[in-house]
Design a protein around this motif. Structure first.
Motif, PDB file in Angstrom:
ATOM      1  N   HIS A 184      42.197  39.492  28.589  1.00  0.00           N
ATOM      2  CA  HIS A 184      41.876  40.903  28.821  1.00  0.00           C
ATOM      3  C   HIS A 184      40.389  41.079  29.128  1.00  0.00           C
ATOM      4  CE1 HIS A 184      45.490  40.823  26.129  1.00  0.00           C
ATOM      5  NE2 HIS A 184      45.934  41.421  27.212  1.00  0.00           N
ATOM      6  N   TYR A 185      39.777  40.041  29.587  1.00  0.00           N
ATOM      7  CA  TYR A 185      38.387  40.027  30.056  1.00  0.00           C
ATOM      8  C   TYR A 185      38.348  39.023  31.201  1.00  0.00           C
ATOM      9  CZ  TYR A 185      38.448  35.711  27.401  1.00  0.00           C
ATOM     10  OH  TYR A 185      38.791  34.473  26.924  1.00  0.00           O
ATOM     11  N   GLY A 186      37.303  39.053  31.988  1.00  0.00           N
ATOM     12  CA  GLY A 186      37.227  38.095  33.081  1.00  0.00           C
ATOM     13  C   GLY A 186      36.389  38.616  34.228  1.00  0.00           C
ATOM     14  N   VAL A 187      36.469  37.909  35.328  1.00  0.00           N
ATOM     15  CA  VAL A 187      35.696  38.243  36.522  1.00  0.00           C
ATOM     16  C   VAL A 187      36.667  38.602  37.637  1.00  0.00           C
ATOM     17  CG1 VAL A 187      34.035  37.404  38.232  1.00  0.00           C
ATOM     18  CG2 VAL A 187      33.853  36.670  35.831  1.00  0.00           C
ATOM     19  N   ALA A 188      36.491  39.771  38.226  1.00  0.00           N
ATOM     20  CA  ALA A 188      37.364  40.186  39.315  1.00  0.00           C
ATOM     21  C   ALA A 188      37.309  39.166  40.451  1.00  0.00           C
ATOM     22  CB  ALA A 188      36.944  41.562  39.819  1.00  0.00           C
ATOM     23  N   GLY A 189      38.469  38.905  41.021  1.00  0.00           N
ATOM     24  CA  GLY A 189      38.545  37.961  42.127  1.00  0.00           C
ATOM     25  C   GLY A 189      38.647  36.510  41.714  1.00  0.00           C
ATOM     26  N   ARG A 190      38.647  36.249  40.417  1.00  0.00           N
ATOM     27  CA  ARG A 190      38.754  34.874  39.917  1.00  0.00           C
ATOM     28  C   ARG A 190      40.091  34.672  39.210  1.00  0.00           C
ATOM     29  NH1 ARG A 190      33.515  32.709  39.028  1.00  0.00           N
ATOM     30  NH2 ARG A 190      32.205  33.374  40.778  1.00  0.00           N
ATOM     31  N   GLY A 191      40.478  33.423  39.106  1.00  0.00           N
ATOM     32  CA  GLY A 191      41.680  33.089  38.362  1.00  0.00           C
ATOM     33  C   GLY A 191      42.909  32.952  39.242  1.00  0.00           C
ATOM     34  N   LEU A 192      44.021  32.684  38.594  1.00  0.00           N
ATOM     35  CA  LEU A 192      45.287  32.459  39.266  1.00  0.00           C
ATOM     36  C   LEU A 192      45.701  33.674  40.095  1.00  0.00           C
ATOM     37  CD1 LEU A 192      47.803  30.439  39.334  1.00  0.00           C
ATOM     38  CD2 LEU A 192      48.783  31.989  37.618  1.00  0.00           C
ATOM     39  N   ARG A 193      46.195  33.408  41.307  1.00  0.00           N
ATOM     40  CA  ARG A 193      46.691  34.493  42.146  1.00  0.00           C
ATOM     41  C   ARG A 193      48.101  34.885  41.701  1.00  0.00           C
ATOM     42  NH1 ARG A 193      44.476  36.439  46.559  1.00  0.00           N
ATOM     43  NH2 ARG A 193      43.217  34.569  46.986  1.00  0.00           N
ATOM     44  N   LEU A 194      48.366  36.193  41.658  1.00  0.00           N
ATOM     45  CA  LEU A 194      49.649  36.700  41.183  1.00  0.00           C
ATOM     46  C   LEU A 194      50.696  36.657  42.291  1.00  0.00           C
ATOM     47  CD1 LEU A 194      48.292  39.760  39.161  1.00  0.00           C
ATOM     48  CD2 LEU A 194      48.898  37.490  38.301  1.00  0.00           C
ATOM     49  N   LYS A 195      51.902  36.186  41.928  1.00  0.00           N
ATOM     50  CA  LYS A 195      52.981  36.020  42.893  1.00  0.00           C
ATOM     51  C   LYS A 195      54.208  36.827  42.458  1.00  0.00           C
ATOM     52  CE  LYS A 195      51.628  31.297  44.137  1.00  0.00           C
ATOM     53  NZ  LYS A 195      52.073  29.879  44.211  1.00  0.00           N
TER      54      LYS A 195
END
Length: 262
Positions: A184-195
């Motif tokens: 529930h925190y993080g950097v926008a545009g980072r991480g796994l892409r949602l499918k």
């Protein structure tokens, strides 16, 4: 491993989620001053089983109860207790997992006990809004960081609350907990892409004070805020679809109309 669900599987999870939704609707009428948290457990388990579901938390890593019932500065995972009697002004969080015909659902909700202070009501309101802010980011093509960044910006930057980092959302189905992890925190545009077909929980835990928490050394489960501040939590299971995020544990078909499976 991340599993992508078919429409049939999503419908099955929605049926499981309807049991949790009905249980939480019943909790809204049940929870009041003078009630023990054990009575919450009894109601929850009876509701789940009488509607054909299985209380999937029972036996999970040795956990003995159908629900977790966490009060005030208890953030999550607290045991229901016969001797803990709710008082006017308390804040209680109830979490459970239901399995129905192999389909899993998971949802937590916060409840005001009697008349809570304006400060507690605001905490609840902000936490619930944070949940939906996160859900709105659960779009095909977005990344996990978009969900976390949106929640954290709202909770900490806009409202100055503590956004718990030690406990996060997760994939769900065909088991209770699976990949991906959903912070529930993080950097926008980072991480796994949602499918399309992914199913995840979004479940922000928000503290009035700092975000730091600790787990009880006595029971190994109960999570409390380190600074003693009170905490709220709301959780839904969300399906990623081409038609936008769909809530599989909805309690309110009118409020959630745009988030329901067609």
């Amino acid at each position: 491993m991340i599993t992508l669900k078919s429409k049939r599987e999503l419908v099955a999870m929605e049926k499981s989620g309807a049991i949790i939704a009905g249980m939480h609707q019943g909790m809204k009428k049940l929870i009041k001053p003078g009630l023990s948290t054990w009575e919450i457990e009894e109601f929850g388990r009876q509701y789940i089983e009488s509607h054909g579901g299985r209380a999937a938390q029972i036996g999970f890593e040795g956990f003995k109860y159908a629900t977790t019932v966490s009060v005030n500065d208890e953030v999550a995972h607290a045991f229901p207790r016969k001797g803990l009697i709710l008082k006017d002004g308390d804040l209680v969080k109830v979490d459970t997992v239901v399995e129905l015909d192999g389909a899993y659902s998971d949802s937590a909700w916060s409840y005001a006990v009697g008349n809570v202070s304006p400060e507690v009501q605001k905490l609840m309101d902000v936490t619930l809004e944070a949940l939906y802010i996160g859900i709105d980011q659960a779009q095909v093509g977005n990344r996990l960081g978009d969900i976390g960044a949106a929640i954290n910006n709202f909770v900490e930057d806009e409202h100055g609350y503590g956004n718990v980092r030690d406990y996060i959302g997760h994939g769900i189905g065909p088991t209770m907990h699976e990949e991906p992890a959903v912070p529930h925190y993080g950097v926008a545009g980072r991480g796994l892409r949602l499918k399309p077909g992914m199913t995840i929980t979004i479940e922000p835990m928000v503290n009035m004070g700092g975000f730091e928490v600790e787990t009880s050394k006595e029971d190994g489960w109960t999570v409390r805020t380190i600074d003693g501040s009170w905490s709220a939590q709301y959780e839904h299971v969300v399906a990623i679809t081409e038609d936008g995020p769909k809530i599989l544990t909805s309690q309110d078909p009118i409020f959630d109309a745009k988030y329901l499976l067609k």
